[in-house]
Design an enzyme around this catalytic site. Structure first.
Site, PDB file in Angstrom:
ATOM      1  N   ASP A   6      -3.015 -19.271 -85.705  1.00 51.59           N
ATOM      2  CA  ASP A   6      -3.304 -19.760 -84.347  1.00 51.59           C
ATOM      3  C   ASP A   6      -4.049 -21.076 -84.505  1.00 51.59           C
ATOM      4  OD1 ASP A   6      -3.643 -19.817 -81.524  1.00 51.59           O
ATOM      5  OD2 ASP A   6      -5.665 -19.025 -81.748  1.00 51.59           O
ATOM      6  N   SER A   7      -4.232 -21.777 -83.385  1.00 48.17           N
ATOM      7  CA  SER A   7      -5.020 -23.013 -83.430  1.00 48.17           C
ATOM      8  C   SER A   7      -6.498 -22.724 -83.686  1.00 48.17           C
ATOM      9  CB  SER A   7      -4.865 -23.750 -82.100  1.00 48.17           C
ATOM     10  OG  SER A   7      -5.317 -22.923 -81.050  1.00 48.17           O
ATOM     11  N   GLY A  39      -2.882 -27.075 -77.326  1.00 51.95           N
ATOM     12  CA  GLY A  39      -2.135 -27.023 -76.062  1.00 51.95           C
ATOM     13  C   GLY A  39      -2.134 -28.284 -75.245  1.00 51.95           C
ATOM     14  N   CYS A  69       0.025 -17.616 -81.257  1.00 50.98           N
ATOM     15  CA  CYS A  69      -0.343 -18.793 -80.480  1.00 50.98           C
ATOM     16  C   CYS A  69       0.775 -19.033 -79.476  1.00 50.98           C
ATOM     17  CB  CYS A  69      -0.473 -19.996 -81.422  1.00 50.98           C
ATOM     18  SG  CYS A  69      -0.799 -21.555 -80.576  1.00 50.98           S
ATOM     19  N   THR A  71       1.154 -21.511 -77.568  1.00 49.00           N
ATOM     20  CA  THR A  71       1.564 -22.917 -77.591  1.00 49.00           C
ATOM     21  C   THR A  71       2.625 -23.154 -78.661  1.00 49.00           C
ATOM     22  OG1 THR A  71      -0.625 -23.527 -76.807  1.00 49.00           O
ATOM     23  CG2 THR A  71       0.667 -25.262 -77.869  1.00 49.00           C
ATOM     24  N   GLU A 155     -13.646 -21.339 -77.703  1.00 43.26           N
ATOM     25  CA  GLU A 155     -14.037 -21.885 -79.005  1.00 43.26           C
ATOM     26  C   GLU A 155     -15.509 -22.308 -78.994  1.00 43.26           C
ATOM     27  OE1 GLU A 155     -12.237 -22.314 -81.939  1.00 43.26           O
ATOM     28  OE2 GLU A 155     -10.498 -21.262 -81.104  1.00 43.26           O
ATOM     29  N   CYS A 189      -1.820 -17.377 -73.454  1.00 40.17           N
ATOM     30  CA  CYS A 189      -2.553 -18.004 -74.560  1.00 40.17           C
ATOM     31  C   CYS A 189      -3.392 -16.905 -75.193  1.00 40.17           C
ATOM     32  CB  CYS A 189      -3.443 -19.117 -74.023  1.00 40.17           C
ATOM     33  SG  CYS A 189      -4.635 -19.728 -75.233  1.00 40.17           S
ATOM     34  N   THR A 190      -3.360 -16.833 -76.505  1.00 41.82           N
ATOM     35  CA  THR A 190      -4.007 -15.706 -77.179  1.00 41.82           C
ATOM     36  C   THR A 190      -5.534 -15.782 -77.141  1.00 41.82           C
ATOM     37  OG1 THR A 190      -3.719 -16.887 -79.265  1.00 41.82           O
ATOM     38  CG2 THR A 190      -2.069 -15.221 -78.704  1.00 41.82           C
ATOM     39  N   HIS A 191      -6.072 -16.920 -76.739  1.00 45.07           N
ATOM     40  CA  HIS A 191      -7.528 -17.001 -76.568  1.00 45.07           C
ATOM     41  C   HIS A 191      -8.013 -16.235 -75.325  1.00 45.07           C
ATOM     42  CE1 HIS A 191      -7.435 -20.336 -79.443  1.00 45.07           C
ATOM     43  NE2 HIS A 191      -8.749 -20.449 -79.380  1.00 45.07           N
TER      44      HIS A 191
HETATM   45  N1  DGL Z   1      -4.287 -19.592 -78.790  1.00 48.24           N
HETATM   46  C1  DGL Z   1      -3.498 -20.759 -78.474  1.00 48.24           C
HETATM   47  C2  DGL Z   1      -2.370 -20.347 -77.564  1.00 48.24           C
HETATM   48  O1  DGL Z   1      -2.058 -19.178 -77.549  1.00 48.24           O
HETATM   49  C3  DGL Z   1      -4.391 -21.838 -77.971  1.00 48.24           C
HETATM   50  C4  DGL Z   1      -3.721 -23.160 -77.948  1.00 48.24           C
HETATM   51  C5  DGL Z   1      -4.640 -24.322 -77.995  1.00 48.24           C
HETATM   52  O2  DGL Z   1      -5.240 -24.523 -79.035  1.00 48.24           O
HETATM   53  O3  DGL Z   1      -4.695 -25.059 -77.010  1.00 48.24           O
HETATM   54  O4  DGL Z   1      -1.752 -21.131 -76.895  1.00 48.24           O
END
Ligand code: DGL
Length: 273
Positions: A6-7, A39, A69, A71, A155, A189-191
């Protein structure tokens, strides 16, 4: 060995689920904390980052990769799937199917990053699977909203239930959705599950679908059924790698993983891959 990337921290929502379902499986996680967020970036940049993330995970001889992720899943999944010789799974289809199973009134909301919402990937997936889950339900109506501030809030550690800044952002982004009559919302989004308390405060009574969790459930089922084979699990080790300092990741990861084991967190230079 399963690879997850993931990011940043968001993929932990998938890691936590996969870990609870497959306790013997070894997992390597990469969070690109030095370059988060993805994203808001161009398609070209997201593809470049996804290729580097994959090249890093391939150095661990992974048997399957979960792109945790939204994105990258919505922007680069086809490209990396064609380029790397390993089964690669994204979050889009799993979450779309879970939402179609959950909705009663056929009105589904989708929230995600600018890149994810701009790609239209969730809408396409929901529409393409709708007939398999219709059961007399109406043709889905889909309402999509980008929530670009959510990733920096997670984050940055603004994740404590009741945090006023996160609550204000959630109300600002989500109040238009409240009027749409949705009964199910894909956290694309997984966050976002990390701040589900704020999302539920803005949209009470709506079923939330965690895209990372849905994808982890599907991948675990494929591994358990033998469709995806993994070699020599060594007792459920979890090794995490990040591209910036390890302390912030460790602090939030330990809250989020709620006591689940993480064996190590190390920093790597992702630009080398
Ligand atoms: N967890 C990422 C997602 O699911 C976050 C993307 C981002 O870094 O903007 O899209």
């Amino acid at each position: 060995m399963i690879g997850i990337f993931d990011s940043g921290l968001g993929g932990l929502t998938a890691l936590k689920e996969l870990r609870s379902l497959l306790r013997d499986e070894d997992i390597v996680y990469f969070g690109d904390t030095g370059r988060v967020p993805y994203g808001t970036r161009s398609r070209e940049t997201i593809i470049k980052y996804a290729r580097e993330d994959m090249r890093f995970l391939m150095t661990h001889s992974v048997d399957a990769v979960l792109v945790a992720c939204g994105t990258v899943s919505s922007t680069a999944l086809d490209i990396i799937s064609a380029e790397f010789d390993v089964p690669i799974f994204g979050v889009i289809d799993s979450a779309a199917k879970a939402a179609l199973r959950a909705t009663k009134n056929g009105r589904i909301g989708v929230i995600g990053t600018n890149a994810t919402i701009g790609s239209g990937a969730f809408e396409r997936s929901i529409r393409s699977h709708a007939k398999n889950y219709s059961d007399g339900k109406r043709e889905p109506e889909i309402y999509s909203v980008a929530c670009p501030l959510f990733v920096p809030l997670v984050e940055g550690g603004f994740i404590t239930p009741g945090d006023e800044i996160t609550l204000a952002a959630a109300r600002r982004y989500l109040s238009p959705l409240a009027a749409s009559g949705i009964d199910t919302l894909i956290l694309g989004c997984t966050h976002y599950p990390i701040i589900s308390w704020a999302i539920s405060a803005a949209l009470p009574g709506i079923t939330l679908i965690s895209s990372g969790r849905a994808a982890a459930d599907d991948l675990a089922a494929r591994i358990t059924s033998g469709e995806i084979k993994t070699k020599n699990p060594e007792g459920g080790s979890v090794h995490c790698y990040v591209s910036d300092k390890t302390e912030d990741f460790e602090a939030i990861a330990s809250i989020f993983m709620g006591g689940e084991r993480i064996d190590s967190v190390s920093k790597i230079d992702i630009e080398k891959y």
